[in-house]
Design a protein around this motif. Structure first.
Motif, PDB file in Angstrom:
ATOM      1  N   TYR A  59       0.805  -1.222   0.000  1.00 32.16           N
ATOM      2  CA  TYR A  59       0.000   0.000   0.000  1.00 32.16           C
ATOM      3  C   TYR A  59       0.832   1.261   0.000  1.00 32.16           C
ATOM      4  CZ  TYR A  59      -3.781  -3.160   0.204  1.00 32.16           C
ATOM      5  OH  TYR A  59      -4.648  -4.168  -0.114  1.00 32.16           O
ATOM      6  N   ALA A  60       2.065   1.197   0.445  1.00 36.47           N
ATOM      7  CA  ALA A  60       2.946   2.356   0.290  1.00 36.47           C
ATOM      8  C   ALA A  60       3.148   2.638  -1.196  1.00 36.47           C
ATOM      9  CB  ALA A  60       4.283   2.107   0.985  1.00 36.47           C
ATOM     10  N   ALA A  61       3.419   1.601  -1.957  1.00 35.41           N
ATOM     11  CA  ALA A  61       3.601   1.769  -3.406  1.00 35.41           C
ATOM     12  C   ALA A  61       2.293   2.186  -4.081  1.00 35.41           C
ATOM     13  CB  ALA A  61       4.133   0.475  -4.018  1.00 35.41           C
ATOM     14  N   ALA A  62       1.183   1.562  -3.713  1.00 40.61           N
ATOM     15  CA  ALA A  62      -0.113   1.899  -4.326  1.00 40.61           C
ATOM     16  C   ALA A  62      -0.501   3.349  -4.021  1.00 40.61           C
ATOM     17  CB  ALA A  62      -1.196   0.944  -3.823  1.00 40.61           C
ATOM     18  N   TYR A  63      -0.294   3.766  -2.789  1.00 46.98           N
ATOM     19  CA  TYR A  63      -0.658   5.120  -2.384  1.00 46.98           C
ATOM     20  C   TYR A  63       0.185   6.162  -3.133  1.00 46.98           C
ATOM     21  CZ  TYR A  63      -1.141   9.284   0.474  1.00 46.98           C
ATOM     22  OH  TYR A  63      -1.346  10.567   0.890  1.00 46.98           O
ATOM     23  N   LEU A  64       1.492   5.947  -3.185  1.00 48.40           N
ATOM     24  CA  LEU A  64       2.354   6.904  -3.869  1.00 48.40           C
ATOM     25  C   LEU A  64       1.981   7.038  -5.345  1.00 48.40           C
ATOM     26  CD1 LEU A  64       5.790   6.084  -2.236  1.00 48.40           C
ATOM     27  CD2 LEU A  64       4.361   8.107  -1.852  1.00 48.40           C
ATOM     28  N   THR A  65       1.693   5.923  -5.983  1.00 49.72           N
ATOM     29  CA  THR A  65       1.282   5.951  -7.393  1.00 49.72           C
ATOM     30  C   THR A  65      -0.048   6.678  -7.557  1.00 49.72           C
ATOM     31  OG1 THR A  65       2.454   3.898  -7.831  1.00 49.72           O
ATOM     32  CG2 THR A  65       0.723   4.519  -9.394  1.00 49.72           C
ATOM     33  N   ALA A  66      -1.009   6.382  -6.690  1.00 47.88           N
ATOM     34  CA  ALA A  66      -2.330   7.011  -6.791  1.00 47.88           C
ATOM     35  C   ALA A  66      -2.258   8.514  -6.528  1.00 47.88           C
ATOM     36  CB  ALA A  66      -3.305   6.341  -5.821  1.00 47.88           C
ATOM     37  N   VAL A  67      -1.478   8.929  -5.537  1.00 46.52           N
ATOM     38  CA  VAL A  67      -1.346  10.366  -5.252  1.00 46.52           C
ATOM     39  C   VAL A  67      -0.698  11.082  -6.429  1.00 46.52           C
ATOM     40  CG1 VAL A  67      -0.118  12.069  -3.833  1.00 46.52           C
ATOM     41  CG2 VAL A  67      -1.344  10.207  -2.740  1.00 46.52           C
ATOM     42  N   ARG A  68       0.374  10.515  -6.949  1.00 46.01           N
ATOM     43  CA  ARG A  68       1.069  11.131  -8.083  1.00 46.01           C
ATOM     44  C   ARG A  68       0.122  11.255  -9.286  1.00 46.01           C
ATOM     45  NH1 ARG A  68       5.454   8.174  -8.090  1.00 46.01           N
ATOM     46  NH2 ARG A  68       4.602   6.580  -9.445  1.00 46.01           N
ATOM     47  N   THR A  69      -0.632  10.203  -9.575  1.00 41.56           N
ATOM     48  CA  THR A  69      -1.559  10.221 -10.707  1.00 41.56           C
ATOM     49  C   THR A  69      -2.676  11.232 -10.484  1.00 41.56           C
ATOM     50  OG1 THR A  69      -1.078   7.905 -11.155  1.00 41.56           O
ATOM     51  CG2 THR A  69      -3.096   8.793 -12.117  1.00 41.56           C
ATOM     52  N   ALA A  70      -3.252  11.252  -9.286  1.00 48.19           N
ATOM     53  CA  ALA A  70      -4.338  12.188  -8.987  1.00 48.19           C
ATOM     54  C   ALA A  70      -3.842  13.633  -9.003  1.00 48.19           C
ATOM     55  CB  ALA A  70      -4.955  11.851  -7.635  1.00 48.19           C
ATOM     56  N   TYR A  71      -2.634  13.862  -8.504  1.00 44.09           N
ATOM     57  CA  TYR A  71      -2.065  15.212  -8.483  1.00 44.09           C
ATOM     58  C   TYR A  71      -1.880  15.735  -9.900  1.00 44.09           C
ATOM     59  CZ  TYR A  71       0.907  19.111  -7.043  1.00 44.09           C
ATOM     60  OH  TYR A  71       1.426  20.358  -6.834  1.00 44.09           O
ATOM     61  N   ARG A  72      -1.356  14.896 -10.771  1.00 45.96           N
ATOM     62  CA  ARG A  72      -1.129  15.307 -12.164  1.00 45.96           C
ATOM     63  C   ARG A  72      -2.436  15.569 -12.894  1.00 45.96           C
ATOM     64  NH1 ARG A  72       3.467  10.805 -13.423  1.00 45.96           N
ATOM     65  NH2 ARG A  72       5.169  11.883 -12.396  1.00 45.96           N
ATOM     66  N   ALA A  73      -3.503  14.896 -12.488  1.00 51.09           N
ATOM     67  CA  ALA A  73      -4.793  15.044 -13.164  1.00 51.09           C
ATOM     68  C   ALA A  73      -5.555  16.286 -12.714  1.00 51.09           C
ATOM     69  CB  ALA A  73      -5.664  13.807 -12.915  1.00 51.09           C
ATOM     70  N   GLN A  74      -5.118  16.926 -11.627  1.00 55.35           N
ATOM     71  CA  GLN A  74      -5.819  18.103 -11.106  1.00 55.35           C
ATOM     72  C   GLN A  74      -5.547  19.312 -11.983  1.00 55.35           C
ATOM     73  OE1 GLN A  74      -7.971  18.265  -8.429  1.00 55.35           O
ATOM     74  NE2 GLN A  74      -7.732  16.080  -8.742  1.00 55.35           N
ATOM     75  N   PRO A  75      -6.580  20.121 -12.197  1.00 52.55           N
ATOM     76  CA  PRO A  75      -6.349  21.373 -12.921  1.00 52.55           C
ATOM     77  C   PRO A  75      -5.434  22.274 -12.079  1.00 52.55           C
ATOM     78  CG  PRO A  75      -8.617  21.236 -12.137  1.00 52.55           C
ATOM     79  CD  PRO A  75      -7.946  19.942 -11.797  1.00 52.55           C
ATOM     80  N   SER A  76      -4.812  23.204 -12.751  1.00 52.96           N
ATOM     81  CA  SER A  76      -3.906  24.109 -12.036  1.00 52.96           C
ATOM     82  C   SER A  76      -4.656  24.846 -10.948  1.00 52.96           C
ATOM     83  CB  SER A  76      -3.288  25.116 -13.003  1.00 52.96           C
ATOM     84  OG  SER A  76      -2.439  24.443 -13.896  1.00 52.96           O
ATOM     85  N   SER A  77      -4.134  24.771  -9.773  1.00 50.87           N
ATOM     86  CA  SER A  77      -4.637  25.507  -8.620  1.00 50.87           C
ATOM     87  C   SER A  77      -3.487  25.551  -7.626  1.00 50.87           C
ATOM     88  CB  SER A  77      -5.879  24.818  -8.025  1.00 50.87           C
ATOM     89  OG  SER A  77      -5.560  23.530  -7.566  1.00 50.87           O
TER      90      SER A  77
END
Length: 173
Positions: A59-77
């Motif tokens: 879950y450390a690996a899954a969480y880091l991947t999910a956060v990175r992916t979700a962060y990149r998908a966010q519009p600029s703010s």
């Protein structure tokens, strides 16, 4: 499941998604079990530590991947807002995709397999390899079902999401 994708395509997609997590989880699982057994001489202690180690690494690996992916998908703010939203989506995604499988795996399958595997095979190495395989089969059957069924609620890479959902749903995820 989406029948438009071939089984080969699905297997490659699952491997890309789960292999990094599996490597991290297996390292912590087997390493933790070996250390616990060496320190205590107890197969039961090794089974518990293996179960916890597998979860922590995975879950450390899954969480880091999910956060990175979700962060990149966010519009600029603001970075803070992007980070908070990405963390929330990552946690939701992990709970939906892995939650049911993890409960069954951690409370039933993996501890029993790691305890009884060495007894059945007459040795730690063979027993733990057997245990790992048995536990992983149970875990991935449930996880892949959740992934295929609830992809619209998960943080997925754009290349994975496009195959599952129409563009409007991907942007909203």
């Amino acid at each position: 499941m989406n029948s438009n994708r071939s089984i080969g395509t699905k297997i490659r997609e699952w491997a890309r998604r789960y292999l990094p997590c599996e490597i991290a989880g297996t390292t912590c699982e087997m390493g933790g079990a070996a250390i616990a057994y060496a320190a205590t001489g107890s197969v039961a202690a090794a089974a518990v530590v293996a179960t916890v180690g597998a979860s922590v690494g995975y879950y450390a690996a899954a969480y880091l991947t999910a956060v990175r992916t979700a962060y990149r998908a966010q519009p600029s703010s603001s970075r803070l807002r992007r980070g908070l939203v990405a963390n929330g989506r990552a946690l939701r995604s992990i709970a939906i995709e892995f939650g049911p499988a993890e409960v069954v795996d951690s409370l039933i399958i993996r501890p029993l397999a790691f305890y009884f595997g060495p007894i059945l095979f007459g040795g730690l190495a063979a027993g733990w390899i057997f245990a790992k395989l048995v536990a992983d089969v149970g875990f991935y059957v449930l996880t892949i079902f959740s992934y295929e069924r609830f992809t619209g609620l998960l943080v997925v890479r754009r290349s994975e999401a496009v195959r599952h959902e129409p563009a409007a749903s991907v942007a909203a995820a």
